[in-house]
Write a protein that holds these residues in place. Sequence first.
Motif, PDB file in Angstrom:
ATOM      1  N   ARG A 112       0.839  -1.209   0.000  1.00  0.00           N
ATOM      2  CA  ARG A 112       0.000   0.000   0.000  1.00  0.00           C
ATOM      3  C   ARG A 112       0.876   1.263   0.000  1.00  0.00           C
ATOM      4  O   ARG A 112       0.834   2.074   0.903  1.00  0.00           O
ATOM      5  CB  ARG A 112      -0.980  -0.011   1.164  1.00  0.00           C
ATOM      6  N   LYS A 113       1.664   1.373  -1.080  1.00  0.00           N
ATOM      7  CA  LYS A 113       2.592   2.500  -1.213  1.00  0.00           C
ATOM      8  C   LYS A 113       1.878   3.779  -1.647  1.00  0.00           C
ATOM      9  O   LYS A 113       1.031   3.739  -2.544  1.00  0.00           O
ATOM     10  CB  LYS A 113       3.587   2.175  -2.321  1.00  0.00           C
ATOM     11  N   ILE A 114       2.272   4.903  -1.079  1.00  0.00           N
ATOM     12  CA  ILE A 114       1.733   6.202  -1.502  1.00  0.00           C
ATOM     13  C   ILE A 114       2.341   6.554  -2.863  1.00  0.00           C
ATOM     14  O   ILE A 114       3.559   6.475  -3.038  1.00  0.00           O
ATOM     15  CB  ILE A 114       2.093   7.286  -0.467  1.00  0.00           C
ATOM     16  N   ALA A 115       1.500   6.940  -3.811  1.00  0.00           N
ATOM     17  CA  ALA A 115       2.008   7.318  -5.140  1.00  0.00           C
ATOM     18  C   ALA A 115       2.514   8.760  -5.118  1.00  0.00           C
ATOM     19  O   ALA A 115       3.577   9.064  -5.637  1.00  0.00           O
ATOM     20  CB  ALA A 115       0.914   7.145  -6.186  1.00  0.00           C
ATOM     21  N   TYR A 116       1.728   9.662  -4.512  1.00  0.00           N
ATOM     22  CA  TYR A 116       2.138  11.066  -4.386  1.00  0.00           C
ATOM     23  C   TYR A 116       1.200  11.783  -3.416  1.00  0.00           C
ATOM     24  O   TYR A 116       0.170  11.229  -3.019  1.00  0.00           O
ATOM     25  CB  TYR A 116       2.133  11.779  -5.753  1.00  0.00           C
ATOM     26  N   ARG A 117       1.552  12.982  -3.032  1.00  0.00           N
ATOM     27  CA  ARG A 117       0.681  13.817  -2.198  1.00  0.00           C
ATOM     28  C   ARG A 117       0.098  14.893  -3.106  1.00  0.00           C
ATOM     29  O   ARG A 117       0.845  15.562  -3.824  1.00  0.00           O
ATOM     30  CB  ARG A 117       1.516  14.427  -1.068  1.00  0.00           C
ATOM     31  N   ASP A 118      -1.217  15.034  -3.130  1.00  0.00           N
ATOM     32  CA  ASP A 118      -1.814  15.999  -4.061  1.00  0.00           C
ATOM     33  C   ASP A 118      -1.637  17.432  -3.547  1.00  0.00           C
ATOM     34  O   ASP A 118      -1.096  17.658  -2.452  1.00  0.00           O
ATOM     35  CB  ASP A 118      -3.268  15.640  -4.401  1.00  0.00           C
ATOM     36  N   GLY A 119      -2.058  18.404  -4.351  1.00  0.00           N
ATOM     37  CA  GLY A 119      -1.833  19.814  -4.045  1.00  0.00           C
ATOM     38  C   GLY A 119      -2.536  20.290  -2.781  1.00  0.00           C
ATOM     39  O   GLY A 119      -2.355  21.429  -2.352  1.00  0.00           O
ATOM     40  N   PHE A 120      -3.333  19.406  -2.168  1.00  0.00           N
ATOM     41  CA  PHE A 120      -4.077  19.773  -0.968  1.00  0.00           C
ATOM     42  C   PHE A 120      -3.623  18.935   0.224  1.00  0.00           C
ATOM     43  O   PHE A 120      -4.318  18.814   1.228  1.00  0.00           O
ATOM     44  CB  PHE A 120      -5.580  19.606  -1.220  1.00  0.00           C
ATOM     45  N   GLY A 121      -2.439  18.314   0.078  1.00  0.00           N
ATOM     46  CA  GLY A 121      -1.861  17.557   1.186  1.00  0.00           C
ATOM     47  C   GLY A 121      -2.481  16.195   1.404  1.00  0.00           C
ATOM     48  O   GLY A 121      -2.304  15.578   2.452  1.00  0.00           O
ATOM     49  N   ARG A 122      -3.219  15.699   0.408  1.00  0.00           N
ATOM     50  CA  ARG A 122      -3.865  14.407   0.557  1.00  0.00           C
ATOM     51  C   ARG A 122      -3.006  13.332  -0.116  1.00  0.00           C
ATOM     52  O   ARG A 122      -2.645  13.480  -1.283  1.00  0.00           O
ATOM     53  CB  ARG A 122      -5.245  14.463  -0.107  1.00  0.00           C
ATOM     54  N   ASP A 123      -2.654  12.276   0.625  1.00  0.00           N
ATOM     55  CA  ASP A 123      -1.855  11.183   0.054  1.00  0.00           C
ATOM     56  C   ASP A 123      -2.718  10.357  -0.890  1.00  0.00           C
ATOM     57  O   ASP A 123      -3.832   9.980  -0.534  1.00  0.00           O
ATOM     58  CB  ASP A 123      -1.300  10.282   1.161  1.00  0.00           C
ATOM     59  N   ARG A 124      -2.173  10.047  -2.067  1.00  0.00           N
ATOM     60  CA  ARG A 124      -2.903   9.225  -3.033  1.00  0.00           C
ATOM     61  C   ARG A 124      -2.202   7.880  -3.171  1.00  0.00           C
ATOM     62  O   ARG A 124      -0.981   7.838  -3.361  1.00  0.00           O
ATOM     63  CB  ARG A 124      -2.967   9.921  -4.397  1.00  0.00           C
ATOM     64  N   CYS A 125      -2.971   6.819  -3.070  1.00  0.00           N
ATOM     65  CA  CYS A 125      -2.445   5.461  -3.222  1.00  0.00           C
ATOM     66  C   CYS A 125      -3.290   4.741  -4.263  1.00  0.00           C
ATOM     67  O   CYS A 125      -4.516   4.784  -4.193  1.00  0.00           O
ATOM     68  CB  CYS A 125      -2.503   4.730  -1.884  1.00  0.00           C
ATOM     69  N   PHE A 126      -2.652   4.098  -5.219  1.00  0.00           N
ATOM     70  CA  PHE A 126      -3.386   3.425  -6.289  1.00  0.00           C
ATOM     71  C   PHE A 126      -3.159   1.907  -6.255  1.00  0.00           C
ATOM     72  O   PHE A 126      -3.235   1.247  -7.286  1.00  0.00           O
ATOM     73  CB  PHE A 126      -3.003   4.024  -7.644  1.00  0.00           C
ATOM     74  N   ALA A 127      -2.898   1.385  -5.057  1.00  0.00           N
ATOM     75  CA  ALA A 127      -2.593  -0.043  -4.941  1.00  0.00           C
ATOM     76  C   ALA A 127      -3.740  -0.909  -5.463  1.00  0.00           C
ATOM     77  O   ALA A 127      -3.502  -1.917  -6.138  1.00  0.00           O
ATOM     78  CB  ALA A 127      -2.276  -0.395  -3.487  1.00  0.00           C
ATOM     79  N   VAL A 128      -4.984  -0.542  -5.165  1.00  0.00           N
ATOM     80  CA  VAL A 128      -6.130  -1.357  -5.603  1.00  0.00           C
ATOM     81  C   VAL A 128      -6.246  -1.324  -7.130  1.00  0.00           C
ATOM     82  O   VAL A 128      -6.423  -2.348  -7.778  1.00  0.00           O
ATOM     83  CB  VAL A 128      -7.447  -0.892  -4.946  1.00  0.00           C
ATOM     84  N   GLN A 129      -6.109  -0.111  -7.692  1.00  0.00           N
ATOM     85  CA  GLN A 129      -6.148   0.007  -9.151  1.00  0.00           C
ATOM     86  C   GLN A 129      -5.033  -0.838  -9.778  1.00  0.00           C
ATOM     87  O   GLN A 129      -5.255  -1.530 -10.777  1.00  0.00           O
ATOM     88  CB  GLN A 129      -5.966   1.476  -9.569  1.00  0.00           C
TER      89      GLN A 129
END
Lengths: 179, 179
Positions: B79-96
Amino acid sequence: MKAIFERHSYRGAYLQEAVPRGDLKRIMEAGLAAPSGCNKQNPALIAVDDPELLARIREIMQPPLAETAPALICVLTRRKIAYRDGFGRDRCFAVQDYSAAIENMLLEIVHLGYQSCWIEGHVTDADLQGERIAALLGVPKETHDLVCVLPIGKAAEPIKPVKKRAFEERAWFNGYEKE
Amino acid sequence: MKAIFERHSYRGAYLQEAVPRGDLKRIMEAGLAAPSGCNKQNPALIAVDDPELLARIREIMQPPLAETAPALICVLTRRKIAYRDGFGRDRCFAVQDYSAAIENMLLEIVHLGYQSCWIEGHVTDADLQGERIAALLGVPKETHDLVCVLPIGKAAEPIKPVKKRAFEERAWFNGYEKE
């Protein structure tokens, strides 16, 4: 299954050639043929080839990853519960369902001689680009989320595969890191 | 892309014929060729064809959806974080990421003449069957989750496609429920 190994995320410019409706339909049929958890069939799709609508969507999309694409497919999902497990926990497979549909579409896109790129992060980031595109397309906000945009067109630039880790680092037989 | 339209979830019995290692490898290569968010390459795969190990996994799996399959592929994710968006929210695409890998494998499985079924719900329900299978395979719990099991083998029974809603109910052009 050549398309599986020939598919790469394409972020270059597209030729200004319309994508025939028959091809867009075939690509969407491939998407809808994907499996879905408990056959809930959560994903729905909207192909966009109207130049005016494309221009308005391009105004929303930042960075401009699909700026020159002659067509797009927007992927919608409904966050339907598939079932409640034996411990009272609701299970929803909406992300799995739309991801399988997207992968099928990417393969069919490559198979038909087009290129594309799975654009999801920028669409669903907190600046809500997806919500604004959904509003343009008349998508009912109460039931559906727009989660991904797939540009579609013929590549005007070379396709550059990303570097991937070796098979042996990610796949094994009969145990973790075995053989 | 015949396999896209010929793939169905198969829950019947399998013929007792070993799946050659070369085929298992090709199926896993197809899985690893799937795209991943920010190229994080989260999914990892373990093919199981050792009869003793298969028997121990079957003891864990309830309901017994893969009881007669001569091989399985277990899908792991980080469950690696892909990046942090411009609003400080971590995005993870492990399920995708793992879903796209699974869909590629299902297509390659069908292409090679085998059948399978995406078994995830029962693996990741609160009774933690996936965790027990992962322990058997020596998967490090701190970094990896076992999220899916794909049985692989030749069908011993007829393949029964599920009923799907009509194209017009799920796919449109240039607007929600248009054309």
